[in-house]
Design a protein around this motif. Structure first.
Motif, PDB file in Angstrom:
ATOM      1  N   THR A   1       0.824  -1.421  -0.008  1.00  0.00           N
ATOM      2  CA  THR A   1      -0.108   0.185   0.000  1.00  0.00           C
ATOM      3  C   THR A   1       0.849   1.125  -0.003  1.00  0.00           C
ATOM      4  N   PRO A   2       0.531   2.091  -1.088  1.00  0.00           N
ATOM      5  CA  PRO A   2       1.514   3.204  -0.992  1.00  0.00           C
ATOM      6  C   PRO A   2       1.298   4.348  -0.003  1.00  0.00           C
ATOM      7  N   ILE A   3       2.360   5.220   0.400  1.00  0.00           N
ATOM      8  CA  ILE A   3       2.053   6.067   1.609  1.00  0.00           C
ATOM      9  C   ILE A   3       1.389   7.314   0.593  1.00  0.00           C
ATOM     10  N   TYR A   4       0.116   7.432   0.785  1.00  0.00           N
ATOM     11  CA  TYR A   4      -0.183   8.842  -0.065  1.00  0.00           C
ATOM     12  C   TYR A   4      -0.141  10.119   0.886  1.00  0.00           C
ATOM     13  N   GLN A   5       1.231  10.460   0.843  1.00  0.00           N
ATOM     14  CA  GLN A   5       1.593  11.716   1.507  1.00  0.00           C
ATOM     15  C   GLN A   5       1.199  12.980   0.677  1.00  0.00           C
ATOM     16  N   THR A   6      -0.270  13.194   0.790  1.00  0.00           N
ATOM     17  CA  THR A   6      -0.788  14.666   0.080  1.00  0.00           C
ATOM     18  C   THR A   6      -1.643  15.040   1.173  1.00  0.00           C
ATOM     19  N   THR A   7      -1.794  16.435   1.145  1.00  0.00           N
ATOM     20  CA  THR A   7      -2.734  16.936   2.063  1.00  0.00           C
ATOM     21  C   THR A   7      -4.198  16.796   1.343  1.00  0.00           C
ATOM     22  N   SER A   8      -4.147  17.067   0.037  1.00  0.00           N
ATOM     23  CA  SER A   8      -5.442  17.338  -0.716  1.00  0.00           C
ATOM     24  C   SER A   8      -5.707  16.297  -1.939  1.00  0.00           C
ATOM     25  N   PHE A   9      -6.865  16.254  -2.381  1.00  0.00           N
ATOM     26  CA  PHE A   9      -6.885  15.291  -3.471  1.00  0.00           C
ATOM     27  C   PHE A   9      -7.820  16.160  -4.664  1.00  0.00           C
ATOM     28  N   VAL A  10      -7.618  16.257  -5.750  1.00  0.00           N
ATOM     29  CA  VAL A  10      -8.265  16.954  -6.844  1.00  0.00           C
ATOM     30  C   VAL A  10      -9.599  16.485  -7.463  1.00  0.00           C
ATOM     31  N   PHE A  11     -10.392  17.712  -7.313  1.00  0.00           N
ATOM     32  CA  PHE A  11     -11.974  17.025  -7.931  1.00  0.00           C
ATOM     33  C   PHE A  11     -11.977  17.022  -9.462  1.00  0.00           C
ATOM     34  N   ASN A  12     -12.920  16.207  -9.888  1.00  0.00           N
ATOM     35  CA  ASN A  12     -12.893  16.195 -11.209  1.00  0.00           C
ATOM     36  C   ASN A  12     -13.518  17.466 -11.876  1.00  0.00           C
ATOM     37  N   ASP A  13     -14.513  18.099 -11.014  1.00  0.00           N
ATOM     38  CA  ASP A  13     -15.190  19.379 -11.453  1.00  0.00           C
ATOM     39  C   ASP A  13     -16.065  19.600  -9.949  1.00  0.00           C
ATOM     40  N   THR A  14     -16.639  20.778 -10.102  1.00  0.00           N
ATOM     41  CA  THR A  14     -17.343  21.353  -8.941  1.00  0.00           C
ATOM     42  C   THR A  14     -18.511  20.617  -8.663  1.00  0.00           C
ATOM     43  N   ASP A  15     -19.104  19.835  -9.646  1.00  0.00           N
ATOM     44  CA  ASP A  15     -20.213  19.008  -9.074  1.00  0.00           C
ATOM     45  C   ASP A  15     -19.727  17.774  -8.278  1.00  0.00           C
ATOM     46  N   HIS A  16     -18.652  17.387  -8.765  1.00  0.00           N
ATOM     47  CA  HIS A  16     -17.846  16.343  -7.946  1.00  0.00           C
ATOM     48  C   HIS A  16     -17.670  16.695  -6.570  1.00  0.00           C
ATOM     49  N   ALA A  17     -16.955  17.952  -6.437  1.00  0.00           N
ATOM     50  CA  ALA A  17     -16.702  18.385  -5.140  1.00  0.00           C
ATOM     51  C   ALA A  17     -18.061  18.595  -4.322  1.00  0.00           C
ATOM     52  N   ALA A  18     -18.972  19.063  -4.912  1.00  0.00           N
ATOM     53  CA  ALA A  18     -20.199  19.513  -4.098  1.00  0.00           C
ATOM     54  C   ALA A  18     -20.895  17.989  -3.672  1.00  0.00           C
ATOM     55  N   SER A  19     -20.529  16.986  -4.473  1.00  0.00           N
ATOM     56  CA  SER A  19     -21.126  15.642  -3.923  1.00  0.00           C
ATOM     57  C   SER A  19     -20.457  15.049  -2.848  1.00  0.00           C
ATOM     58  N   LEU A  20     -19.040  15.282  -2.716  1.00  0.00           N
ATOM     59  CA  LEU A  20     -18.131  14.784  -1.766  1.00  0.00           C
ATOM     60  C   LEU A  20     -18.459  15.379  -0.599  1.00  0.00           C
ATOM     61  N   PHE A  21     -18.466  16.965  -0.696  1.00  0.00           N
ATOM     62  CA  PHE A  21     -18.799  17.504   0.622  1.00  0.00           C
ATOM     63  C   PHE A  21     -20.137  17.391   1.211  1.00  0.00           C
ATOM     64  N   GLY A  22     -21.111  17.030   0.300  1.00  0.00           N
ATOM     65  CA  GLY A  22     -22.486  16.743   0.838  1.00  0.00           C
ATOM     66  C   GLY A  22     -22.604  15.325   1.128  1.00  0.00           C
ATOM     67  N   LEU A  23     -21.644  14.291   1.351  1.00  0.00           N
ATOM     68  CA  LEU A  23     -21.734  13.215   1.696  1.00  0.00           C
ATOM     69  C   LEU A  23     -22.703  12.302   0.714  1.00  0.00           C
ATOM     70  N   GLU A  24     -22.652  12.881  -0.488  1.00  0.00           N
ATOM     71  CA  GLU A  24     -23.404  11.900  -1.476  1.00  0.00           C
ATOM     72  C   GLU A  24     -22.716  11.000  -2.417  1.00  0.00           C
ATOM     73  N   ALA A  25     -21.452  11.216  -2.296  1.00  0.00           N
ATOM     74  CA  ALA A  25     -20.615  10.198  -2.703  1.00  0.00           C
ATOM     75  C   ALA A  25     -19.200   9.994  -1.775  1.00  0.00           C
ATOM     76  N   PHE A  26     -18.591   8.809  -1.866  1.00  0.00           N
ATOM     77  CA  PHE A  26     -17.649   8.557  -1.165  1.00  0.00           C
ATOM     78  C   PHE A  26     -16.088   8.841  -2.010  1.00  0.00           C
ATOM     79  N   GLY A  27     -15.305   9.486  -1.222  1.00  0.00           N
ATOM     80  CA  GLY A  27     -13.942   9.845  -1.964  1.00  0.00           C
ATOM     81  C   GLY A  27     -13.167  11.049  -1.188  1.00  0.00           C
TER      82      GLY A  27
END
Ligand code: PLP
Length: 428
Positions: free
Chosen positions: A28-54
């Motif tokens: 298992t790699p060490i994912y040494q990153t603070t943040s993860f890139v969103f596909n687009d703003t809709d994707h970001a909204a669904s993650l923040f709203g707990l409508e999608a896992f990511g």
């Protein structure tokens, strides 16, 4: 490969992990990153709203942490887990998810001293009130129940060792009271005892100890057994059953069903209080977890050999290890942890305080330090170190009287461990 459910040793190596989808990396790699890139703003909204896992941000989720969580949930037989910065952080998030100011919880007083401090002092600042019971007497939990009780907490094998707790009896009392039963399974680990089988609803660990196992990383975890019915419960656990303003009115208990507790602890507790585990520590602990069954079998075998040898030594007054037939917890240990009673136990020296100080300072293979659950053998004389600030009376009540020595037996050759103690005792 067998088509049946994988067994414990297989889960310890594989659960939660798969070759890395983008690189094929097998470890298992060490994912040494603070943040993860969103596909687009809709994707970001669904993650923040707990409508999608990511993944959004490593304070809340991280792929290395997720593999460790999958592994711990599988080893404990739970539905989900949340890995955090330390064992204490896991306990903090468990109670933050369950309690409101003014609520009470009952804890068995045979606990790691740091947990006693956390409950007695820091939790009081939140007006979360601990009521102490006796872990060796299940009825004392029943007697301690009041209309304000919202949880029961015990260690399966109690630190500093020797006490095995009657989990089914206390689970039955929690069930009758309609409150979740929380078990700190640090000393036993799921290899020796799976508290869910005995009625636990939430399991916590200091992964700093046997799960990581090599004395190199601090970490903790809470595991949701998926057994507690939050929506149908006798009491209102607000975080689980009330519409949540920070998630557009979502009721976490409704949306996430039998893993709602682990989700609530993450998306409220971890999000707002922040004790995230670093990806590096998650990686180290995950690597340690792969050998958990091998190490625990060896720890227990060595501890039994050392305890049996000490019991016959003329300078030793008593040995408290549930693996010994002479222990009053031996029968219970056979039921709760049939594969062994773990690595940690205490014994008393006839020479009292002076002998304890001299033995602990004079050993060569054993390291004198305040930890347990390392591959290496560890020793401490609590009265002169960890319990120094207490009165004699308090020390005796905490199982840390002047003559007491605590050992955490490592996985070295048992003849070398006994040889070190033999030479140490001869010098007294
Ligand atoms: N629970 C038990 C049984 C422990 O022994 C410890 C630490 O010694 C803890 C909890 C706290 O864990 P940590 O030191 O990882 O915060």
């Amino acid at each position: 490969m067998s088509e049946t459910e994988p067994k414990f040793a297989t889960l310890a190596v594989h659960a939660g992990a798969a070759p890395d989808a983008s690189t094929g990396a097998r470890a298992t790699p060490i994912y040494q990153t603070t943040s993860f890139v969103f596909n687009d703003t809709d994707h970001a909204a669904s993650l923040f709203g707990l409508e999608a896992f990511g993944n959004i941000y490593t304070r809340i989720t991280n792929p290395t942490q997720a593999v460790l969580e999958g592994r711990m949930a599988a080893l404990e037989g739970g539905t989900a887990a949340l890995a955090v910065a330390s064992g204490h952080a896991a306990q903090f998030l468990v109670f933050h998810t369950l309690l409101e100011p003014g609520d009470e919880f009952i804890a068995g007083r045979q606990l790691y001293g740091g947990s006693i401090n956390q409950f007695n002092h820091s939790f009081k600042k939140f007006n979360w009130n601990v009521v102490w019971a006796d872990s060796t007497d299940p009825q004392s939990f029943e007697k301690a129940i009041t209309p304000k009780t919202r949880a029961i907490f015990v260690e399966s094998i109690a630190n500093p060792g020797g006490v095995v707790v009657d989990l089914p009896a206390i689970a039955a009392i929690a069930k009758k009271a309609g409150v979740p039963f929380i078990v700190d399974n640090t000393l036993a680990t799921p290899y020796l005892c799976q508290p869910k089988q005995f009625g636990a609803d939430i399991i916590v660990h200091s992964m700093t100890k046997f799960i990581g196992g090599h004395g190199n990383s601090i970490g903790g975890v809470l595991v949701d057994a998926g057994t507690f019915d939050w929506l149908g419960a006798k009491h209102r656990y607000k975080t689980l059953v009330e519409p949540n303003a920070s998630y557009n009115g979502m009721v976490i208990g409704e949306t996430f069903g039998n893993f709602a507790f682990a989700i609530a602890a993450r998306v409220m507790g971890l999000r707002d209080l922040g004790p995230a585990i670093s990806p590096f520590n998650a990686f180290m602990i995950l690597t340690g977890a792969e050998t958990l069954p091998l190490r625990m079998a060896r720890h227990s075998e060595n501890a039994l050999a050392v305890a049996s040898w000490l019991e016959k030594h003329p300078k030793v007054a008593w040995v408290s290890y549930a693996g010994l037939p002479s222990s009053k917890y031996h029968e219970l240990a056979k039921k709760i942890c049939p594969k062994g009673a773990g690595a940690v136990f205490t014994f008393g020296l006839k020479g009292g305080y002076e002998a304890g100080v001299k033995l602990a300072s004079g050993l060569k293979l054993f390291s004198l330090l305040a930890n347990i659950g390392d591959t290496r053998s560890l020793v401490i004389h609590p009265a002169s170190t960890t319990h120094r600030q207490l009165t004699d009376e308090q020390r005796i009540a905490a199982g840390a009287g002047p003559d007491v020595v605590r050992l955490s037996i490592g996985i070295e050759d048992k003849d070398d461990i006994i040889g070190d103690l033999e030479r140490g005792l001869a010098r007294l």
